[in-house]
Design a protein around this motif. Sequence first.
Motif, PDB file in Angstrom:
ATOM      1  N   LEU A 107      57.070  73.623  61.187  1.00  0.00           N
ATOM      2  CA  LEU A 107      57.234  74.866  60.205  1.00  0.00           C
ATOM      3  C   LEU A 107      55.844  75.379  59.831  1.00  0.00           C
ATOM      4  O   LEU A 107      56.038  76.343  59.403  1.00  0.00           O
ATOM      5  N   GLU A 108      54.832  74.586  59.460  1.00  0.00           N
ATOM      6  CA  GLU A 108      53.590  75.145  59.062  1.00  0.00           C
ATOM      7  C   GLU A 108      53.130  76.033  60.015  1.00  0.00           C
ATOM      8  O   GLU A 108      52.731  77.199  59.595  1.00  0.00           O
ATOM      9  N   TYR A 109      53.308  75.847  61.231  1.00  0.00           N
ATOM     10  CA  TYR A 109      52.835  76.672  62.371  1.00  0.00           C
ATOM     11  C   TYR A 109      53.812  78.096  62.425  1.00  0.00           C
ATOM     12  O   TYR A 109      53.259  79.189  62.324  1.00  0.00           O
ATOM     13  N   ASP A 137      46.254  79.445  55.365  1.00  0.00           N
ATOM     14  CA  ASP A 137      46.536  78.073  54.703  1.00  0.00           C
ATOM     15  C   ASP A 137      47.339  77.223  55.645  1.00  0.00           C
ATOM     16  O   ASP A 137      47.326  76.191  55.865  1.00  0.00           O
ATOM     17  N   GLU A 138      48.438  78.007  56.018  1.00  0.00           N
ATOM     18  CA  GLU A 138      49.483  77.336  56.760  1.00  0.00           C
ATOM     19  C   GLU A 138      49.034  76.687  58.152  1.00  0.00           C
ATOM     20  O   GLU A 138      49.364  75.820  58.808  1.00  0.00           O
ATOM     21  N   MET A 139      48.189  77.802  58.788  1.00  0.00           N
ATOM     22  CA  MET A 139      47.592  77.440  60.124  1.00  0.00           C
ATOM     23  C   MET A 139      46.595  75.853  59.821  1.00  0.00           C
ATOM     24  O   MET A 139      46.884  75.061  60.784  1.00  0.00           O
ATOM     25  N   ARG A 140      46.148  75.894  58.834  1.00  0.00           N
ATOM     26  CA  ARG A 140      45.144  74.858  58.429  1.00  0.00           C
ATOM     27  C   ARG A 140      46.169  73.684  58.216  1.00  0.00           C
ATOM     28  O   ARG A 140      45.891  72.403  58.539  1.00  0.00           O
ATOM     29  N   HIS A 141      47.179  73.795  57.477  1.00  0.00           N
ATOM     30  CA  HIS A 141      48.297  72.589  57.308  1.00  0.00           C
ATOM     31  C   HIS A 141      48.593  72.175  58.811  1.00  0.00           C
ATOM     32  O   HIS A 141      48.705  70.880  58.729  1.00  0.00           O
ATOM     33  N   TYR A 142      48.959  73.053  59.575  1.00  0.00           N
ATOM     34  CA  TYR A 142      49.364  72.750  60.986  1.00  0.00           C
ATOM     35  C   TYR A 142      48.346  71.948  61.655  1.00  0.00           C
ATOM     36  O   TYR A 142      48.509  70.813  62.186  1.00  0.00           O
ATOM     37  N   ASP A 232      46.674  74.503  47.810  1.00  0.00           N
ATOM     38  CA  ASP A 232      47.129  75.681  48.565  1.00  0.00           C
ATOM     39  C   ASP A 232      48.633  75.898  48.157  1.00  0.00           C
ATOM     40  O   ASP A 232      49.004  76.957  47.824  1.00  0.00           O
ATOM     41  N   GLU A 233      49.340  74.897  47.979  1.00  0.00           N
ATOM     42  CA  GLU A 233      50.879  74.972  47.557  1.00  0.00           C
ATOM     43  C   GLU A 233      50.936  75.476  46.212  1.00  0.00           C
ATOM     44  O   GLU A 233      51.860  76.498  45.979  1.00  0.00           O
ATOM     45  N   SER A 234      49.886  75.233  45.113  1.00  0.00           N
ATOM     46  CA  SER A 234      50.371  75.739  43.842  1.00  0.00           C
ATOM     47  C   SER A 234      49.724  77.403  43.814  1.00  0.00           C
ATOM     48  O   SER A 234      50.707  77.967  43.232  1.00  0.00           O
TER      49      SER A 234
END
Lengths: 510, 120
Positions: A107-109, A137-142, A232-234
Motif C-alpha cells: 500500500l505504501e507503494y 515519502d511513500e516511496m521511501r516508506h515502501y 512524515d505521517e504527521s
Amino acid sequence: MAEKPKRLNLNQKYQLMTRGLDWETTYQSMDEVFPYDRYEGIKIKDWDKWQDPFRLTMDAYWKYQAEKERKLYAILDSVAQNNSQLNISDGRYMNAVKIWMQGVTPLEYAAFRGFAMLGRGFRGAGARVACQFQSIDEMRHYQTQVHAFSHYNKYFNGFNQYSRIRDRAWYLSIPKSYFEDAVSAGPFELITAISFSFEYVLTNLLFMPFVSGAAYNGDMATTTFGFSAQSDESRHMTLGLEIIKFMLEQHEDNLPIVQEWLDKWFWRGYRLLGLVGTMMDYMLPKKVMSWRQAWEIYWEDNGMALFNDLARYGLRPPKHHEAATKEKYRITHEFWSTIYQFSHATALYTWIPTTEELDWLSAEYGELFDTVYRPRYEYWQELHEKGERFFQKRLPVVCNVCQIPIFHTMPDDPLMNCCLVSEYKGTKHQMCSQGCLDIFNREPEKYCQAYIPPQQIYQGNCGGASLEDYRKWLHIKDEETGEYYGSEDHVMWEQWQAQAAKPTGVAPAS
Amino acid sequence: MAVKFIGDSYDFPCANRQENYGGDMNIYIVWDHHLIYCAPNTYRLPPNMKFRDFLEQVFAPDYFQHPDVEKVDWEKGVWQMENQPWQPDFDKTFAENGIAHNSFIRVATPGLEGLHGVGN
Ligand SMILES: [Fe+2]
Ligand SMILES: [Fe+2]
Ligand SMILES: [Zn+2]
C-alpha cells in the motif's frame, strides 16, 4: 560597490520555490492542462486560499530525509549484525510482520503512485507540492520497509512472495482493492480517502498497534522504521485535515459530496482495520491493548470529538459508525476464526491462543467471548490434538465491496451471518453489511467489475480450483501455510530457544 | 447516485456474470448457527443438479467436522432465498427450484443450534 546579496527568509523562500514556480497557462487552457480536478463536482473558487499545512522546500526536504535515512540504515545494519531476530518475543510474532509486509507495504507503494498522480492533478500549486512530497515519502516508506523486513526473510517463511501474492492471494485483495478503489476515483476523492479518512481519522488504529506492538515484542527493525516514518505521517495527517477544510470553505455545494465520501471511506477503512485489530488481539504474544479498547479510545472518544469539531462545517459523523461500534466485541474473533480455518491458503501461520491468552481475551471481551468464541477455540484445539486440525475446504462467499469473506454477523445478532444482495445488470452481488451495500448501490457500475477471488477461482482464472493448484499459482509452499505449531518457523524458533538455554561452556584454562 | 466519469461512457460487464461459467452457475449457501464454518459457502455447479443430491453429496460433506451433520434432516429445515422465506422441492433440480446464478440460500435447522447450542 557590490552589495552583499540578501538571504531570503524561510517564508519568502517557500513562496518563490513552490507557488512562485507556478503559472497560469495560455497556450493551452488550464482545463486541458488539469483535466481531472473538476469532474467530481468539487468547486474551487480560489486555489490561493489553500493554506500550506507545512512549509517545506525541496532542498530542506532532501536534507531532512537524508539525515533520517542515515540513522535508520545504521540501526538496520546493527539489527542484522546482532542477530536481532533472536530477540523477538516468540516465533508466532513474526506473522504480524508478515501481515504488514504482505498487506501494508504494497500500500505504501500504491500510495506513492497515487500521490504522484495528485502531484500532477490539482491545478493549485500548493496542493500539488504537498502531494509531491508525500509521494516521495511513500516511496521511501515502501523501500525502508522492504529493507527492514529483508533481514527476517533470511530466516522466516512467508516473506519472499509478497509482491506476487499481493496481486493474487484472496486475503490480500482486501487491502489491494481498498487502495485501487481510491486511486481509480478522481483526485479529490482519492485525497479524501487516503489523507483524511485513513491517515487522519483512522491512523492511530493502524500505526499504534503495529509500531507499539513491534516495540513490545522486541522487533527493532519494525520499531525503527515506524519511528522514522512518524514525522512524515504527521505531515500527511495535516494535509488530510487541510483538504477537507479547504473543500468545505470553498463552496457550499461541496458539502454533500464530501459527506458521501466520508461515509464511504470510513466504512471501507473500518473494514480494512479489522485485519489490523485481529493482528493486535491474536498475533502479538505481548499485547499492547485490545481492539475493543483501541476502538473506544481512538474512535469512540477521539474520532467522535473530531466530528464534533467538524460539525461547524456541516459535516456529521459517518454513516454506520454505530454498527462498527456494535461489532467491537466480535470482529477480531470472527476474523481470526476465518484466517485460522483458511490459513492453508495464506502465507501465514495461525494457532489457537494459549490458555493465558484466552484469559486475557476473556477479560477484554467478556461474556460474548466466553459463551461463543472461547468454546469454539477449545473445540478446535481438541480436534488439533486428535490430529484433525480444522481447515475449511470450501471457498467462502466474499463481499463484493470490502472483499472480505462474509464471516460478518448482523449488527444485532452476533450468531447470524449477514449477507445482503443487490442486483445490477441482471447479476446479483453479495455484500457483508449495510455499509458495503450502500457503497455498492451508490456506484454499481464500478463495483460490478470487482475481481473477487473465489469467483475468479471458479471461473478458472487462478491456476485451478484445487487448493494445491491455487497454492502453486500463488507460489506458496505447503510448508509456509497453516498451523504454526510444528511449522518450519516453529521448529526453528524452538531450536534457537534451546541453543540460548545451553550453558556457554567452560572458560578455557589460562 | 451514479459513478462520475470522464469520457463518453462508463459501461463494463459484471465480472461474475453467468456466461463466465461455461453452462454452470455460481451459488451461495449457508447453514445458519454453525459458525465454526465462518461464512456462507460458494459452489460452481450445473443447473440440472438435483437439490437433494447437492445437499447430501456436496453440501453436508463440507461440514464433516461438525457433529451436527450426522443428525441433520434437511427436509425439516427452515429455508430462505435472498433472505426471504422459501421452500425448495428436494427432488427437483436447482433450475426447477428457481435457484439461479448467484442465488443466496440459507437454511436453519431448529433443534440443531450448533456446538454448545450457541451457533458455533
Ligand atoms: Fe506511508
Ligand atoms: Fe502516509
Ligand atoms: Zn463488505
